[in-house]
Design an enzyme around this catalytic site. Structure first.
Site, mmCIF file in Angstrom:
data_model
loop_
_atom_site.group_PDB
_atom_site.id
_atom_site.type_symbol
_atom_site.label_atom_id
_atom_site.label_comp_id
_atom_site.label_asym_id
_atom_site.label_seq_id
_atom_site.Cartn_x
_atom_site.Cartn_y
_atom_site.Cartn_z
ATOM 1 N N TRP A 327 0.832 -1.208 0.000
ATOM 2 C CA TRP A 327 0.000 0.000 0.000
ATOM 3 C C TRP A 327 0.866 1.256 0.000
ATOM 4 O O TRP A 327 0.507 2.267 -0.605
ATOM 5 C CB TRP A 327 -0.909 -0.001 1.234
ATOM 6 C CG TRP A 327 -1.724 1.253 1.397
ATOM 7 C CD1 TRP A 327 -2.970 1.505 0.887
ATOM 8 C CD2 TRP A 327 -1.368 2.431 2.131
ATOM 9 N NE1 TRP A 327 -3.392 2.761 1.243
ATOM 10 C CE2 TRP A 327 -2.430 3.352 2.007
ATOM 11 C CE3 TRP A 327 -0.247 2.796 2.873
ATOM 12 C CZ2 TRP A 327 -2.403 4.608 2.617
ATOM 13 C CZ3 TRP A 327 -0.215 4.056 3.471
ATOM 14 C CH2 TRP A 327 -1.280 4.940 3.340
ATOM 15 N N HIS A 328 2.017 1.187 0.646
ATOM 16 C CA HIS A 328 2.869 2.364 0.763
ATOM 17 C C HIS A 328 3.536 2.741 -0.552
ATOM 18 O O HIS A 328 3.970 3.890 -0.708
ATOM 19 C CB HIS A 328 3.944 2.140 1.839
ATOM 20 C CG HIS A 328 3.437 2.307 3.226
ATOM 21 N ND1 HIS A 328 2.777 1.311 3.900
ATOM 22 C CD2 HIS A 328 3.480 3.370 4.073
ATOM 23 C CE1 HIS A 328 2.440 1.739 5.110
ATOM 24 N NE2 HIS A 328 2.843 2.991 5.240
ATOM 25 N N GLY A 329 3.652 1.834 -1.474
ATOM 26 C CA GLY A 329 4.283 2.189 -2.732
ATOM 27 C C GLY A 329 4.456 1.006 -3.646
ATOM 28 O O GLY A 329 4.560 -0.144 -3.196
ATOM 29 N N PHE A 477 1.925 8.117 -1.602
ATOM 30 C CA PHE A 477 1.197 6.909 -1.284
ATOM 31 C C PHE A 477 -0.304 7.079 -1.496
ATOM 32 O O PHE A 477 -1.031 6.127 -1.415
ATOM 33 C CB PHE A 477 1.456 6.484 0.166
ATOM 34 C CG PHE A 477 2.920 6.362 0.489
ATOM 35 C CD1 PHE A 477 3.814 5.902 -0.474
ATOM 36 C CD2 PHE A 477 3.395 6.703 1.735
ATOM 37 C CE1 PHE A 477 5.174 5.801 -0.172
ATOM 38 C CE2 PHE A 477 4.749 6.592 2.041
ATOM 39 C CZ PHE A 477 5.631 6.143 1.084
#
Length: 477
Positions: A327-329, A477
């Site tokens: 999810w962060h990248g 993000f």
């Protein structure tokens, strides 16, 4: 339109000014009791202007997700059986497909290309909308809460739209749940002197974290991570520590600024950080760090997989953390970061199941806090590195010291001292609450010396602010 920009300060001054003027008795009388709805519609329009400042096309995407969430929730409440399951899939699957296309399509395409050794796969030219992960998660949580019958579907489209688009938390959180925000829209929320006094100081506190501390640290961190082999082992360690403070100040600073903006306008947002570097283990860390995301992952992903009740709890936990990392990248380094935290969580929970809860003495707790912090720092190497090559080089310098550039960056000392003072203050002030909770030091701006201190801090912030370009880390993000 970044919070740390002149454009935003002008924009927010205008928004706050209009909301303040709307409190005039004559306007309240003319509105015939509909002034709360007028204020909310004004905030909705301003939120879309704020988001469209980056690219007007982003607004169409957010509007489409809002329409999807609103219609799905309405159908879920009225439907039953297969019809209800269909609308659940549409309400959840649609936003996930959109997120996958905009954020992950090219990433997986390139991964398949490298895996199969293919060279003729062409990536799509896609602009990643700012904050898409945040408002997508909010729309998903709303649909899932209605499906689980936690809340009734909201009849007003404009209220759902404002919940998803509310500009203080739109592009970098905190991730707000419908049950926390929608009830506020049924109250006459408006600016007050007390809210303005508190909100401005919370906003300023976040601004200091961002432009005075985090942005200065970014210069050193970016330099070291661009070529870690050029620096000595102690310098790379110093850069990793600097990054741990940078990412905390950067993100918690944004959260503070979001909370402060909302407070000025009469709204309340949830707290996103609770002194995470005082955590005694990784489980506690994730209860203190990015609280809105960790609670979202627990409630809507971990529990949906079965949690502790269905299947293997450790498998469910690893899947949750791997997806949380992704999810962060769109980069395998983020997956590795999430996997390391997932593995540590599994080990800690397994150990606690065998050994039970142990409080320990002060010395043991101190070593636990230090050990947890060092583990978090090592994991952050993958979070910051552009690829595994850079991560490996940085870790190699950290654990097999070799000669190189020695750079005891002064701003890191300033940031460390600032973090220690703020942490001790927050811990001491909240001692009587039964748990460590962060507290803001708010001055009394109705008094002369309170105003003097406030504007002195404003002046110092402007004078010490980093003037280069350093966007908020979580914008990507």
């Amino acid at each position: 339109m970044s919070f740390a920009s002149i454009q935003f300060l002008i924009f927010f001054t205008f928004v706050l000014g209009v909301l303040w003027l709307s409190r005039a008795p004559v306007l309240e009388k003319v509105a015939k009791g509909r002034m709360p709805q007028i204020r909310q519609f004004f905030l909705l329009v301003c939120s879309y202007i704020f988001y469209g400042w980056w690219d007007a096309r982003f607004c169409l995407l957010m509007l489409a997700l809002t329409v999807s969430a609103y219609l799905s929730a309405q159908k879920l409440e009225k439907g039953s059986g297969a019809s209800r399951r269909l609308w659940l899939w549409l309400g959840v699957g649609g936003p996930l497909v959109v997120l996958a296309i905009f954020k992950y399509f090219n990433f997986f395409l390139e991964s398949v290309e490298r895996l199969l050794g293919m060279e003729d796969i062409r990536a799509l030219s896609i602009i990643l909308p700012v904050g898409i992960s945040f408002y997508t998660f909010q729309s998903l949580s709303y649909v899932l809460d209605v499906y689980r019958q936690k809340y009734a579907a909201e009849k007003s489209f404009s209220k759902v739209a404002l919940y998803i688009a509310f500009f203080p938390q739109l592009v970098a959180g905190p991730i707000v749940k419908a049950g926390d925000f929608l009830p506020q829209l049924y109250e006459d929320r408006k600016p007050t002197l007390r809210g303005l006094e508190t909100g401005l100081q919370i906003f300023l506190f976040g601004m200091i974290k961002k432009v005075v501390l985090a942005d200065h640290l970014s210069v050193f961190v970016d330099d070291v991570f661009s070529k870690p082999l050029a620096f000595s082992g102690p310098t790379v360690w110093w850069a990793v520590i600097a990054y741990s403070i940078q990412v905390y100040f950067d993100f918690s600073g944004y959260s503070d600024m979001a909370v402060g903006c909302a407070k000025c306008m009469g709204y309340d947002l949830c707290r996103n950080f609770n002194l995470p570097y005082l955590s005694k283990n990784v489980t506690e860390f994730w209860k203190r760090w990015h609280i809105s995301l960790s609670s979202w992952l627990q409630e809507y992903l971990y529990f949906s997989l079965g949690g502790n009740r269905k299947g293997n709890r450790y498998v469910n936990l690893m899947i949750t953390m791997l997806l949380g990392g992704l999810w962060h990248g769109a980069n395998w380094t983020f997956v590795a970061w999430g996997g390391l935290h997932g593995l540590a969580l599994c080990i800690h929970k397994g150990y606690r199941k065998v050994a039970g809860e142990r409080s320990g003495n002060a010395l043991t707790r101190g070593f636990s806090i230090l050990g947890t912090y060092l583990f978090v720092c090592i994991c952050l190497v993958f979070f910051r590195a552009d690829d595994f090559t850079v991560a490996g080089q940085a870790l190699g310098r950290m654990f097999w010291w070799e000669s190189g550039i020695v750079q005891p960056y002064a701003w890191t000392f300033v940031a460390v001292i600032g973090l220690l003072i703020a942490t001790i203050y927050a811990a001491v002030r909240s001692r009587g609450l039964g748990q460590i909770e962060g507290r803001y030091l708010c001055l009394d701006l109705t008094r002369f010396w309170g105003l003097v201190a406030f504007f002195t801090v404003v002046g110092l912030t402007i004078g010490l602010a980093y003037t280069g370009t350093s966007p908020f880390i979580y914008f990507q993000f």
